[in-house]
Structure formats: C-alpha cells, structure tokens
Write an enzyme that holds these catalytic residues in place. Structure first.
Site, PDB file in Angstrom:
ATOM      1  N   ARG A  27     -17.889  65.046  35.110  1.00  0.00           N
ATOM      2  CA  ARG A  27     -18.128  65.636  33.794  1.00  0.00           C
ATOM      3  C   ARG A  27     -18.865  66.958  33.868  1.00  0.00           C
ATOM      4  NH1 ARG A  27     -22.729  65.615  31.253  1.00  0.00           N
ATOM      5  NH2 ARG A  27     -23.563  64.045  32.685  1.00  0.00           N
ATOM      6  N   ARG A 132     -28.377  31.422  31.215  1.00  0.00           N
ATOM      7  CA  ARG A 132     -27.553  32.438  31.876  1.00  0.00           C
ATOM      8  C   ARG A 132     -27.246  33.588  30.928  1.00  0.00           C
ATOM      9  NH1 ARG A 132     -25.156  27.384  34.186  1.00  0.00           N
ATOM     10  NH2 ARG A 132     -23.831  27.261  32.326  1.00  0.00           N
ATOM     11  N   ARG A 133     -28.009  33.667  29.844  1.00  0.00           N
ATOM     12  CA  ARG A 133     -27.762  34.678  28.810  1.00  0.00           C
ATOM     13  C   ARG A 133     -28.955  35.624  28.628  1.00  0.00           C
ATOM     14  NH1 ARG A 133     -25.416  30.391  24.272  1.00  0.00           N
ATOM     15  NH2 ARG A 133     -23.616  29.668  25.506  1.00  0.00           N
ATOM     16  N   CYS A 152     -26.505  55.458  31.949  1.00  0.00           N
ATOM     17  CA  CYS A 152     -26.052  55.316  33.335  1.00  0.00           C
ATOM     18  C   CYS A 152     -26.390  53.911  33.832  1.00  0.00           C
ATOM     19  CB  CYS A 152     -26.702  56.372  34.219  1.00  0.00           C
ATOM     20  SG  CYS A 152     -26.225  58.059  33.804  1.00  0.00           S
ATOM     21  N   ALA A 181     -24.117  56.496  39.258  1.00  0.00           N
ATOM     22  CA  ALA A 181     -25.299  56.501  40.119  1.00  0.00           C
ATOM     23  C   ALA A 181     -25.383  57.802  40.906  1.00  0.00           C
ATOM     24  CB  ALA A 181     -25.251  55.304  41.071  1.00  0.00           C
ATOM     25  N   ASP A 182     -26.293  58.676  40.479  1.00  0.00           N
ATOM     26  CA  ASP A 182     -26.622  59.911  41.194  1.00  0.00           C
ATOM     27  C   ASP A 182     -27.536  59.510  42.348  1.00  0.00           C
ATOM     28  OD1 ASP A 182     -27.831  62.241  42.110  1.00  0.00           O
ATOM     29  OD2 ASP A 182     -28.299  63.030  40.128  1.00  0.00           O
ATOM     30  N   ILE A 221     -22.688  61.457  45.332  1.00  0.00           N
ATOM     31  CA  ILE A 221     -23.599  62.520  45.756  1.00  0.00           C
ATOM     32  C   ILE A 221     -22.995  63.832  45.285  1.00  0.00           C
ATOM     33  CG2 ILE A 221     -24.641  63.731  47.708  1.00  0.00           C
ATOM     34  CD1 ILE A 221     -24.393  61.083  49.286  1.00  0.00           C
ATOM     35  N   TYR A 222     -23.759  64.595  44.514  1.00  0.00           N
ATOM     36  CA  TYR A 222     -23.270  65.885  44.025  1.00  0.00           C
ATOM     37  C   TYR A 222     -23.166  66.892  45.173  1.00  0.00           C
ATOM     38  CZ  TYR A 222     -23.707  64.458  39.157  1.00  0.00           C
ATOM     39  OH  TYR A 222     -23.540  63.821  37.949  1.00  0.00           O
ATOM     40  N   ALA A 276     -27.658  67.834  37.718  1.00  0.00           N
ATOM     41  CA  ALA A 276     -26.352  68.121  37.121  1.00  0.00           C
ATOM     42  C   ALA A 276     -26.378  67.664  35.668  1.00  0.00           C
ATOM     43  CB  ALA A 276     -25.241  67.416  37.890  1.00  0.00           C
TER      44      ALA A 276
END
EC number: 2.1.1.45
Length: 277
Positions: A27, A132-133, A152, A181-182, A221-222, A276
């Site tokens: 993006r 479990r909720r 994110c 995930a950056d 990874i940018y 970014a």
C-alpha cells in the site's frame, strides 16, 4: 539463580523473511520482501520478550498500551507524554478515527450501545476460565473505512491452563493474530505490548503467566529497511530481561506508566529506520 535462556525466535523470523521472502508491492509503495504465515511462541516465565539485538523504546510501548486501554483514539494524550509513534497517521485535530482503543473498549452495537471487550475478558477469566470465547477483535469491518490506519494486530485470544498442583493458580496465555507485520519496526513493539498486556491481565485475575503466541499473516521487511536488517542480523541476542509490576491497581484500566519496571535489559544499540506510511 538459574540463568535465563537466550531466545532468538524474532531474529529467526527476520532472517527467514530476509533470505526467503518474495518480492511484493504494498500500500505504501515502498516494496517489501514478504512471507505469508509464521508463528512464534514466548514462554513469559523465562523473561519479558523485549528484543535485544537493538534497543527498543519501552516507554512508547507502555504508553501506547495504556492509551489503548483508555479507549482513546486521539494522539494528544500520547503527545503530552512525549510519545509520537502515531503522529504520522493523525488528522489535524489529533484524531485517528475508531482505531484499537475504541474497538477494545466501546465496540458499537446496532441498538446504539457499546461493548467493552476488555472488561468482558476480565469478567470471563474470573468466572469461566475454561471458556474458548475469551477474544478481543479490533477488526470491525463496518468501521474500517473511518480508521486512519486499519488494525495490523487485529485479534487476540486468552487461554487458561489449569494448574496440576492443588492450590496453585492457572497459567494465562495469549495468542495474537497480526494480519500485517512490519518485522523490523513494528513487530518488536507488538510482541512486548501483548506480553505486557498478558502480565497485567494475569495479575488482575490472580493467574500466573504462560505463553505469548504471535501469529503473523503478511510478514514483511520493507526495502528501505534492508541495510538495517543486515546490521541487526549480524548481532547476537542476549537473554530477555524481566518485568516487575510494582502495584496491583483496582482494575485493568488503572495502571500508570510508573507501575512497570523492566529489569536487566541488556541490548545492542538502537537502529534508526523510516516508517512506511
């Protein structure tokens, strides 16, 4: 005293994506190396998982989590405390739209009411720990377009493993699903933030800490972080520090920055990199 083990799950993820990731657009127009789907598990009894191969700014992590728990979505509160990590996305008046804190604390219902998902978590852990909720979602499809940045780290679940020793408290674990995930900039913050939240919830519910499980979707990874990643991967990790919570406030919403101390944080120097946007 038994020495704490040295763990390198995060560095292993970084190396895997850097060496085997697929070149992919994004993006922001920056470009990435990306892998889809990865999981890391951190035993919180071994130490507090604060990345050691570079210095991580702990103050920002703590303040951001407290800001989320306030149900806040305006950067003013953060700025007043010297935290600027959300400034790039803020509008002129400081607002970000209905981001994490709003969804955690006041998810809107069709009848005009709101659901406090965090309070529901605390209540359920105390009354039905085998449920479990026990889930919190920030991914509110109806409100995504109004958010300055879509979540994110979007969805997390708590789990209590009963103690096998009579009279001992159970162990609280948390699993996070992070859709985006950056790895260089964002993920060290996210790991530490949810580990901290797990400690806080465990204290409020009279539980021990178990594991924090991080599950990533698009792990990337940018391209403008490649040199920084090479630097970081050349470093050897240290043992994780430990977390001390100095008091137990009346509720999960009453913690203050001064309540937390990370002890024995041995780390390599910080590595600067652009965000970014």
């Amino acid at each position: 005293m038994t020495p704490r083990p040295i763990r390198h799950q995060y560095e292993d993820l970084m190396r895997h994506v850097f060496e085997h990731g697929t070149a992919k657009g994004d993006r922001t127009g920056t470009g990435t190396k990306s892998v889809f789907g990865h999981q890391m598990r951190f035993d919180l009894s071994e130490g507090f998982p604060l990345v050691t191969t570079k210095k991580v700014h702990l103050k920002s992590i703590i303040l951001e989590l407290l800001w989320f728990l306030r149900g806040d979505s305006n950067v003013r509160w953060l700025q007043e405390r010297g935290c600027t990590i959300w400034d790039e996305w803020a509008r002129d008046d400081g607002s970000l739209g209905p981001v994490y804190g709003v969804q955690w604390r006041s998810w809107p219902t069709p009848d005009g009411g709101h659901i406090d998902q965090i309070q529901q978590v605390i209540d359920t852990l105390k009354t039905h720990p085998d449920s479990r909720r026990i889930i919190v979602s920030a991914w509110n499809v109806a409100e995504l377009d109004r958010m300055a940045l879509m979540p994110c780290h979007a969805f997390f679940q708590f789990y209590v493993a009963p103690s096998q020793v009579a009279g001992e408290p159970g162990k609280l674990s948390c699993q996070l699903y992070q859709r985006s995930a950056d790895i260089f900039l964002g993920v060290p913050f996210n790991i530490a933030s949810y580990a901290l939240l797990t400690h806080m919830v465990a204290q409020q519910c009279d539980l021990q800490v178990g594991d924090f499980i991080w599950t990533g979707g698009d792990c990337h990874i940018y391209s403008n972080h490649f040199e920084q990643v090479r630097t970081q991967l050349a470093r050897q990790p240290y043992a994780y520090p430990t977390l001390q919570i100095k008091r137990r406030p009346a509720s999960i919403f009453d913690y203050a920055y001064e309540d937390f101390e990370v002890v024995g944080y041995e780390h390599h120097p910080a590595i600067k990199a652009p965000v970014a946007v």
